[in-house]
Scaffold this motif. Structure first.
Motif, PDB file in Angstrom:
ATOM      1  N   THR A   1       0.804  -1.220   0.000  1.00 15.71           N
ATOM      2  CA  THR A   1       0.000   0.000   0.000  1.00 15.71           C
ATOM      3  C   THR A   1       0.839   1.273   0.000  1.00 15.71           C
ATOM      4  O   THR A   1       0.274   2.366  -0.061  1.00 15.71           O
ATOM      5  CB  THR A   1      -0.953   0.021   1.205  1.00 15.71           C
ATOM      6  OG1 THR A   1      -0.194  -0.073   2.407  1.00 15.71           O
ATOM      7  CG2 THR A   1      -1.962  -1.112   1.126  1.00 15.71           C
ATOM      8  N   ASP A   2       2.158   1.145   0.060  1.00 15.11           N
ATOM      9  CA  ASP A   2       3.053   2.302   0.053  1.00 15.11           C
ATOM     10  C   ASP A   2       3.210   2.813  -1.376  1.00 15.11           C
ATOM     11  O   ASP A   2       3.855   2.173  -2.202  1.00 15.11           O
ATOM     12  CB  ASP A   2       4.411   1.915   0.639  1.00 15.11           C
ATOM     13  CG  ASP A   2       5.391   3.071   0.696  1.00 15.11           C
ATOM     14  OD1 ASP A   2       5.002   4.214   0.367  1.00 15.11           O
ATOM     15  OD2 ASP A   2       6.542   2.840   1.088  1.00 15.11           O
ATOM     16  N   SER A   3       2.640   3.966  -1.672  1.00 10.31           N
ATOM     17  CA  SER A   3       2.688   4.498  -3.034  1.00 10.31           C
ATOM     18  C   SER A   3       4.085   4.944  -3.440  1.00 10.31           C
ATOM     19  O   SER A   3       4.342   5.154  -4.623  1.00 10.31           O
ATOM     20  CB  SER A   3       1.703   5.657  -3.182  1.00 10.31           C
ATOM     21  OG  SER A   3       2.056   6.713  -2.309  1.00 10.31           O
ATOM     22  N   THR A   4       4.999   5.094  -2.489  1.00 14.26           N
ATOM     23  CA  THR A   4       6.373   5.484  -2.820  1.00 14.26           C
ATOM     24  C   THR A   4       7.273   4.282  -3.083  1.00 14.26           C
ATOM     25  O   THR A   4       8.395   4.444  -3.543  1.00 14.26           O
ATOM     26  CB  THR A   4       6.993   6.343  -1.698  1.00 14.26           C
ATOM     27  OG1 THR A   4       7.078   5.575  -0.499  1.00 14.26           O
ATOM     28  CG2 THR A   4       6.174   7.594  -1.459  1.00 14.26           C
ATOM     29  N   ALA A   5       6.796   3.075  -2.800  1.00 13.09           N
ATOM     30  CA  ALA A   5       7.581   1.865  -3.052  1.00 13.09           C
ATOM     31  C   ALA A   5       7.644   1.616  -4.556  1.00 13.09           C
ATOM     32  O   ALA A   5       6.741   2.006  -5.304  1.00 13.09           O
ATOM     33  CB  ALA A   5       6.963   0.668  -2.346  1.00 13.09           C
ATOM     34  N   SER A   6       8.693   0.976  -4.991  1.00 15.17           N
ATOM     35  CA  SER A   6       8.857   0.706  -6.423  1.00 15.17           C
ATOM     36  C   SER A   6       7.784  -0.271  -6.899  1.00 15.17           C
ATOM     37  O   SER A   6       7.307  -1.115  -6.123  1.00 15.17           O
ATOM     38  CB  SER A   6      10.246   0.143  -6.703  1.00 15.17           C
ATOM     39  OG  SER A   6      10.337  -1.191  -6.250  1.00 15.17           O
ATOM     40  N   PRO A   7       7.403  -0.154  -8.164  1.00 12.75           N
ATOM     41  CA  PRO A   7       6.389  -1.090  -8.692  1.00 12.75           C
ATOM     42  C   PRO A   7       6.807  -2.548  -8.581  1.00 12.75           C
ATOM     43  O   PRO A   7       5.976  -3.404  -8.303  1.00 12.75           O
ATOM     44  CB  PRO A   7       6.258  -0.666 -10.162  1.00 12.75           C
ATOM     45  CG  PRO A   7       6.668   0.768 -10.180  1.00 12.75           C
ATOM     46  CD  PRO A   7       7.736   0.885  -9.131  1.00 12.75           C
ATOM     47  N   SER A   8       8.101  -2.840  -8.764  1.00 19.35           N
ATOM     48  CA  SER A   8       8.534  -4.238  -8.661  1.00 19.35           C
ATOM     49  C   SER A   8       8.425  -4.746  -7.230  1.00 19.35           C
ATOM     50  O   SER A   8       8.080  -5.903  -7.001  1.00 19.35           O
ATOM     51  CB  SER A   8       9.958  -4.406  -9.183  1.00 19.35           C
ATOM     52  OG  SER A   8      10.874  -3.675  -8.403  1.00 19.35           O
ATOM     53  N   ALA A   9       8.700  -3.885  -6.251  1.00 17.69           N
ATOM     54  CA  ALA A   9       8.558  -4.274  -4.847  1.00 17.69           C
ATOM     55  C   ALA A   9       7.093  -4.513  -4.507  1.00 17.69           C
ATOM     56  O   ALA A   9       6.757  -5.501  -3.833  1.00 17.69           O
ATOM     57  CB  ALA A   9       9.153  -3.203  -3.937  1.00 17.69           C
ATOM     58  N   ARG A  10       6.232  -3.643  -4.976  1.00 23.24           N
ATOM     59  CA  ARG A  10       4.802  -3.793  -4.697  1.00 23.24           C
ATOM     60  C   ARG A  10       4.252  -5.058  -5.355  1.00 23.24           C
ATOM     61  O   ARG A  10       3.477  -5.795  -4.752  1.00 23.24           O
ATOM     62  CB  ARG A  10       4.048  -2.557  -5.161  1.00 23.24           C
ATOM     63  CG  ARG A  10       4.445  -1.324  -4.341  1.00 23.24           C
ATOM     64  CD  ARG A  10       3.820  -0.069  -4.855  1.00 23.24           C
ATOM     65  NE  ARG A  10       2.417  -0.054  -4.477  1.00 23.24           N
ATOM     66  CZ  ARG A  10       1.550   0.856  -4.910  1.00 23.24           C
ATOM     67  NH1 ARG A  10       1.936   1.804  -5.723  1.00 23.24           N
ATOM     68  NH2 ARG A  10       0.299   0.815  -4.513  1.00 23.24           N
ATOM     69  N   GLN A  11       4.686  -5.324  -6.582  1.00 23.08           N
ATOM     70  CA  GLN A  11       4.237  -6.523  -7.284  1.00 23.08           C
ATOM     71  C   GLN A  11       4.712  -7.781  -6.575  1.00 23.08           C
ATOM     72  O   GLN A  11       3.957  -8.733  -6.400  1.00 23.08           O
ATOM     73  CB  GLN A  11       4.748  -6.488  -8.731  1.00 23.08           C
ATOM     74  CG  GLN A  11       4.373  -7.699  -9.571  1.00 23.08           C
ATOM     75  CD  GLN A  11       5.392  -8.824  -9.485  1.00 23.08           C
ATOM     76  OE1 GLN A  11       6.587  -8.577  -9.378  1.00 23.08           O
ATOM     77  NE2 GLN A  11       4.927 -10.046  -9.523  1.00 23.08           N
ATOM     78  N   SER A  12       5.957  -7.783  -6.146  1.00 17.25           N
ATOM     79  CA  SER A  12       6.513  -8.942  -5.460  1.00 17.25           C
ATOM     80  C   SER A  12       5.804  -9.190  -4.134  1.00 17.25           C
ATOM     81  O   SER A  12       5.514 -10.344  -3.778  1.00 17.25           O
ATOM     82  CB  SER A  12       8.012  -8.730  -5.236  1.00 17.25           C
ATOM     83  OG  SER A  12       8.589  -9.851  -4.642  1.00 17.25           O
ATOM     84  N   CYS A  13       5.501  -8.128  -3.404  1.00 15.18           N
ATOM     85  CA  CYS A  13       4.789  -8.277  -2.133  1.00 15.18           C
ATOM     86  C   CYS A  13       3.354  -8.733  -2.354  1.00 15.18           C
ATOM     87  O   CYS A  13       2.820  -9.510  -1.565  1.00 15.18           O
ATOM     88  CB  CYS A  13       4.833  -6.966  -1.351  1.00 15.18           C
ATOM     89  SG  CYS A  13       6.458  -6.645  -0.643  1.00 15.18           S
ATOM     90  N   ALA A  14       2.736  -8.277  -3.437  1.00 10.98           N
ATOM     91  CA  ALA A  14       1.377  -8.724  -3.748  1.00 10.98           C
ATOM     92  C   ALA A  14       1.363 -10.220  -4.063  1.00 10.98           C
ATOM     93  O   ALA A  14       0.485 -10.960  -3.605  1.00 10.98           O
ATOM     94  CB  ALA A  14       0.812  -7.932  -4.920  1.00 10.98           C
ATOM     95  N   THR A  15       2.351 -10.663  -4.821  1.00 13.73           N
ATOM     96  CA  THR A  15       2.462 -12.081  -5.144  1.00 13.73           C
ATOM     97  C   THR A  15       2.706 -12.906  -3.878  1.00 13.73           C
ATOM     98  O   THR A  15       2.074 -13.944  -3.671  1.00 13.73           O
ATOM     99  CB  THR A  15       3.599 -12.318  -6.152  1.00 13.73           C
ATOM    100  OG1 THR A  15       3.312 -11.578  -7.335  1.00 13.73           O
ATOM    101  CG2 THR A  15       3.751 -13.795  -6.490  1.00 13.73           C
ATOM    102  N   ALA A  16       3.619 -12.425  -3.036  1.00 13.38           N
ATOM    103  CA  ALA A  16       3.919 -13.134  -1.788  1.00 13.38           C
ATOM    104  C   ALA A  16       2.687 -13.203  -0.897  1.00 13.38           C
ATOM    105  O   ALA A  16       2.390 -14.250  -0.317  1.00 13.38           O
ATOM    106  CB  ALA A  16       5.068 -12.451  -1.053  1.00 13.38           C
ATOM    107  N   LEU A  17       1.961 -12.100  -0.786  1.00 15.81           N
ATOM    108  CA  LEU A  17       0.754 -12.074   0.046  1.00 15.81           C
ATOM    109  C   LEU A  17      -0.281 -13.061  -0.483  1.00 15.81           C
ATOM    110  O   LEU A  17      -0.875 -13.822   0.279  1.00 15.81           O
ATOM    111  CB  LEU A  17       0.190 -10.655   0.095  1.00 15.81           C
ATOM    112  CG  LEU A  17      -1.012 -10.424   0.985  1.00 15.81           C
ATOM    113  CD1 LEU A  17      -0.657 -10.697   2.438  1.00 15.81           C
ATOM    114  CD2 LEU A  17      -1.517  -9.005   0.832  1.00 15.81           C
ATOM    115  N   GLY A  18      -0.474 -13.072  -1.782  1.00 10.99           N
ATOM    116  CA  GLY A  18      -1.448 -13.985  -2.383  1.00 10.99           C
ATOM    117  C   GLY A  18      -1.072 -15.442  -2.196  1.00 10.99           C
ATOM    118  O   GLY A  18      -1.906 -16.272  -1.814  1.00 10.99           O
ATOM    119  N   MET A  19       0.177 -15.762  -2.466  1.00 14.68           N
ATOM    120  CA  MET A  19       0.632 -17.149  -2.328  1.00 14.68           C
ATOM    121  C   MET A  19       0.579 -17.622  -0.882  1.00 14.68           C
ATOM    122  O   MET A  19       0.111 -18.724  -0.594  1.00 14.68           O
ATOM    123  CB  MET A  19       2.047 -17.311  -2.877  1.00 14.68           C
ATOM    124  CG  MET A  19       2.125 -17.267  -4.381  1.00 14.68           C
ATOM    125  SD  MET A  19       1.218 -18.596  -5.180  1.00 14.68           S
ATOM    126  CE  MET A  19       2.233 -19.993  -4.727  1.00 14.68           C
TER     127      MET A  19
END
Length: 70
Positions: free
Chosen positions: A42-60
């Protein structure tokens, strides 16, 4: 860390969750790391790749280790 380190951490957490599985250890790890993953996601200042990776990790991790069906 920032950027690339966050993205790599998300990947490592996904792999760790896969290895730990749906037992009590996996559930505890998920409960502990879920707020951190949501924070980066949810951090809008985080890089898109970091946000994508965390979204994948959260989902898995949610799919594999979450005991609560909600």
């Amino acid at each position: 860390g920032k950027g690339e380190e966050q993205a790599l951490a998300g990947t490592v957490l996904t792999l760790l969750c896969l290895q730990m599985g749906s037992g009590p250890e996996g559930e505890e790890m998920f409960r502990t790391l879920k707020p951190l993953l949501i924070s980066v996601l949810t951090d809008s200042t985080a890089s898109p790749s970091a946000r994508q990776s965390c979204a994948t990790a959260l989902g898995m991790c949610c799919y594999i280790a979450a005991a609560d069906l909600e």
